[in-house]
Design a protein around this motif. Structure first.
Motif, short mmCIF file in Angstrom:
data_model
loop_
_atom_site.label_atom_id
_atom_site.label_comp_id
_atom_site.label_asym_id
_atom_site.label_seq_id
_atom_site.Cartn_x
_atom_site.Cartn_y
_atom_site.Cartn_z
N GLY A 266 10.55 -35.90 -85.12
CA GLY A 266 9.62 -35.33 -84.55
C GLY A 266 8.64 -33.94 -85.40
O GLY A 266 7.66 -33.55 -84.91
N PHE A 267 9.34 -33.86 -86.41
CA PHE A 267 8.66 -32.48 -87.15
C PHE A 267 7.42 -33.11 -87.89
O PHE A 267 7.17 -34.22 -88.23
CB PHE A 267 9.84 -32.15 -88.16
CG PHE A 267 10.75 -31.57 -87.63
CD1 PHE A 267 10.71 -30.45 -86.62
CD2 PHE A 267 12.39 -32.03 -87.82
CE1 PHE A 267 11.96 -29.99 -85.94
CE2 PHE A 267 13.32 -31.29 -87.07
CZ PHE A 267 13.05 -30.31 -86.31
N PRO A 268 6.41 -32.02 -88.25
CA PRO A 268 5.34 -32.60 -88.63
C PRO A 268 5.33 -33.21 -89.98
O PRO A 268 6.29 -32.77 -90.80
CB PRO A 268 4.39 -31.35 -88.79
CG PRO A 268 5.02 -30.33 -87.87
CD PRO A 268 6.59 -30.87 -87.73
N SER A 269 4.60 -34.11 -90.25
CA SER A 269 4.49 -34.61 -91.81
C SER A 269 2.98 -34.46 -92.31
O SER A 269 2.29 -33.42 -91.76
CB SER A 269 4.46 -36.14 -91.64
OG SER A 269 2.97 -36.73 -90.98
N ASN A 270 2.89 -34.79 -93.51
CA ASN A 270 1.38 -34.59 -94.12
C ASN A 270 0.19 -34.89 -93.54
O ASN A 270 -0.75 -34.98 -93.86
CB ASN A 270 1.46 -34.88 -95.57
CG ASN A 270 1.59 -36.44 -95.65
OD1 ASN A 270 2.07 -37.34 -94.74
ND2 ASN A 270 1.08 -36.98 -96.81
N VAL A 271 0.31 -35.80 -92.38
CA VAL A 271 -0.95 -36.35 -91.61
C VAL A 271 -0.78 -35.92 -90.21
O VAL A 271 -1.67 -36.18 -89.51
CB VAL A 271 -0.75 -37.85 -91.76
CG1 VAL A 271 -0.94 -38.48 -93.02
CG2 VAL A 271 0.46 -38.65 -90.99
N SER A 272 0.27 -35.17 -89.78
CA SER A 272 0.41 -34.60 -88.63
C SER A 272 -0.92 -33.79 -88.02
O SER A 272 -1.58 -32.89 -89.02
CB SER A 272 1.47 -33.81 -88.31
OG SER A 272 2.75 -34.59 -88.43
N THR A 273 -1.13 -33.95 -86.76
CA THR A 273 -2.30 -33.01 -86.36
C THR A 273 -2.10 -32.12 -85.04
O THR A 273 -2.67 -31.28 -84.78
CB THR A 273 -3.39 -34.23 -86.04
OG1 THR A 273 -2.81 -34.92 -84.95
CG2 THR A 273 -3.96 -34.84 -87.09
N LEU A 274 -1.08 -32.39 -84.67
CA LEU A 274 -0.47 -31.53 -83.33
C LEU A 274 0.17 -30.31 -83.50
O LEU A 274 -0.13 -29.31 -82.71
CB LEU A 274 0.21 -32.52 -82.39
CG LEU A 274 -0.40 -33.72 -81.81
CD1 LEU A 274 0.52 -34.44 -80.91
CD2 LEU A 274 -1.67 -33.64 -81.29
N GLY A 275 0.89 -30.05 -84.50
CA GLY A 275 1.92 -29.10 -84.52
C GLY A 275 2.98 -29.22 -83.79
O GLY A 275 2.89 -29.54 -82.59
N TRP A 276 4.28 -28.98 -84.18
CA TRP A 276 5.48 -29.07 -83.51
C TRP A 276 5.77 -28.20 -82.38
O TRP A 276 5.33 -27.08 -82.32
CB TRP A 276 6.76 -28.80 -84.56
CG TRP A 276 7.89 -29.54 -83.81
CD1 TRP A 276 8.47 -30.69 -84.18
CD2 TRP A 276 9.04 -28.71 -83.14
NE1 TRP A 276 9.59 -31.15 -83.48
CE2 TRP A 276 9.85 -29.97 -82.76
CE3 TRP A 276 8.85 -27.42 -82.38
CZ2 TRP A 276 10.92 -29.65 -81.81
CZ3 TRP A 276 9.95 -27.31 -81.71
CH2 TRP A 276 10.73 -28.36 -81.26
#
Length: 339
Positions: A266-276
């Motif tokens: 569930g940790f952010p990836s390079n495409v994440s948009t929400l923030g952990w």
């Protein structure tokens, strides 16, 4: 992992569905009325009827409203249509049904929150995006053993399917895919209807409800006025829970191509948009139940393609990536060709 922590994470898996995006495809600004043809008035075998349609010819998508006896409502379905589609053509195309999640997702969210439209455009395929209710419900309700509405499985696998194939030129070669609650839907529909779908894909889906902690989390977090209405009471109505559990029904998926993916942490990836946030434990819990599902598939010698990635949130940006990875596999399975 301590049992108390597991229960907390599993509870988050259900209660955090609100993290799903709600971006939608706006209705057509210059919609063309559907040309005269066998569209409005077409019926499924149980009497479900197309009562209205709106076709955006420039964008090549159509929205139809179906009066559904199974659900007891009139429900919308969006169709992304291949090049050359017209109401009166004799040509037929394979189909793929894209199931939304819960937490506010609708029949328009797939097309609005991902690159689905551009991904599908080069392919000769009809994309079906149905409504699934505010919680993303993919079952015919138990209702104390009496059955009756709402019957979402009947709506999707019978009413919508039959109407698309009768009047919108589906050729009977089908795939199904979904995210989160829709990932559960894709796998349980394929398992409960062997042979109906050539391929099924789940992105961060709840693919196993065998663990008692998961069952009770689903029971209490389903959002129904009567929590036993959907599947019955865990343990008391164990048989009904089993027949609506993809992991228990894994053997019936033999012969169906399968793709299962989710993030591991569930940790952010390079495409994440929400923030952990702590709510992202939903993705870690999804990974755990997916491991159980994949184990059951392998014990039953059912082949499956998996993509479990260390970084990635329970979010549309991740599912957009997984859509693109699985799309060629689904198109190949249903015999879709490129323009």
């Amino acid at each position: 992992m301590r049992n108390g922590r597991l229960k907390l994470i599993v509870a988050g898996l259900v209660s955090s569905v609100a993290l799903l995006g709600t971006t939608v495809l706006a209705g057509p600004a210059h919609a063309d009325p559907t040309p005269a043809g066998p569209l409005v008035g077409v019926k499924a075998d149980d009497g479900a009827t197309v009562v209205s349609t709106e076709w955006n010819q420039a964008e090549n998508y159509l929205i139809m409203n179906i009066a559904s006896p199974a659900v007891g409502q009139t429900l919308p379905v969006a169709l992304l249509l291949p090049q050359g589609w017209t109401p009166d053509t004799t040509k037929k195309w394979p189909t793929i049904m894209m199931l939304p999640g819960g937490g506010g997702d609708t029949y328009l969210t797939w097309a609005g929150a991902t690159d689905l439209r551009s991904v599908a455009k080069p392919w000769n395929v009809i994309v079906i995006c149905p409504e699934a209710g505010p919680k993303g419900t993919y079952t015919n309700y138990f209702n104390g053993g009496k059955g009756g509405p709402p019957q979402w499985e009947t709506f999707h696998t019978q009413e919508v399917r039959q109407i698309v194939e009768k009047a919108f030129h589906g050729n009977g070669q089908r795939a199904v895919a979904g995210l989160s609650a829709g990932g559960y839907g894709s796998m349980i529909y394929a398992a409960r209807n062997p042979g109906m779908f050539k391929y099924a894909a789940s992105y961060s889906g709840l693919t196993s409800i065998r663990l008692p902690a998961v069952q009770w989390a689903v029971y209490y977090e389903a959002g129904d006025k009567d929590p036993s209405a959907r599947f019955g009471v865990p343990l008391v109505n164990a048989k009904n829970w089993q027949t609506h559990d993809p992991s228990y029904m894994a053997k019936y998926l033999k012969g169906t191509g399968l793709f299962v993916s989710s993030g591991m942490t569930g940790f952010p990836s390079n495409v994440s948009t929400l923030g952990w946030t702590p709510d992202q434990t939903i993705e870690a819990a999804t990974y755990l139940v997916n491991q159980d599902f994949v184990l059951q598939l392998r014990l039953n010698r059912v082949p499956v393609t998996t993509d479990f990635y260390p970084l990635g949130e329970h979010a549309w940006a991740e599912w957009n990536v997984e859509l693109k990875k699985s799309w060629p596999l689904m198109m190949n399975a249903i015999g879709a060709t490129q323009n």
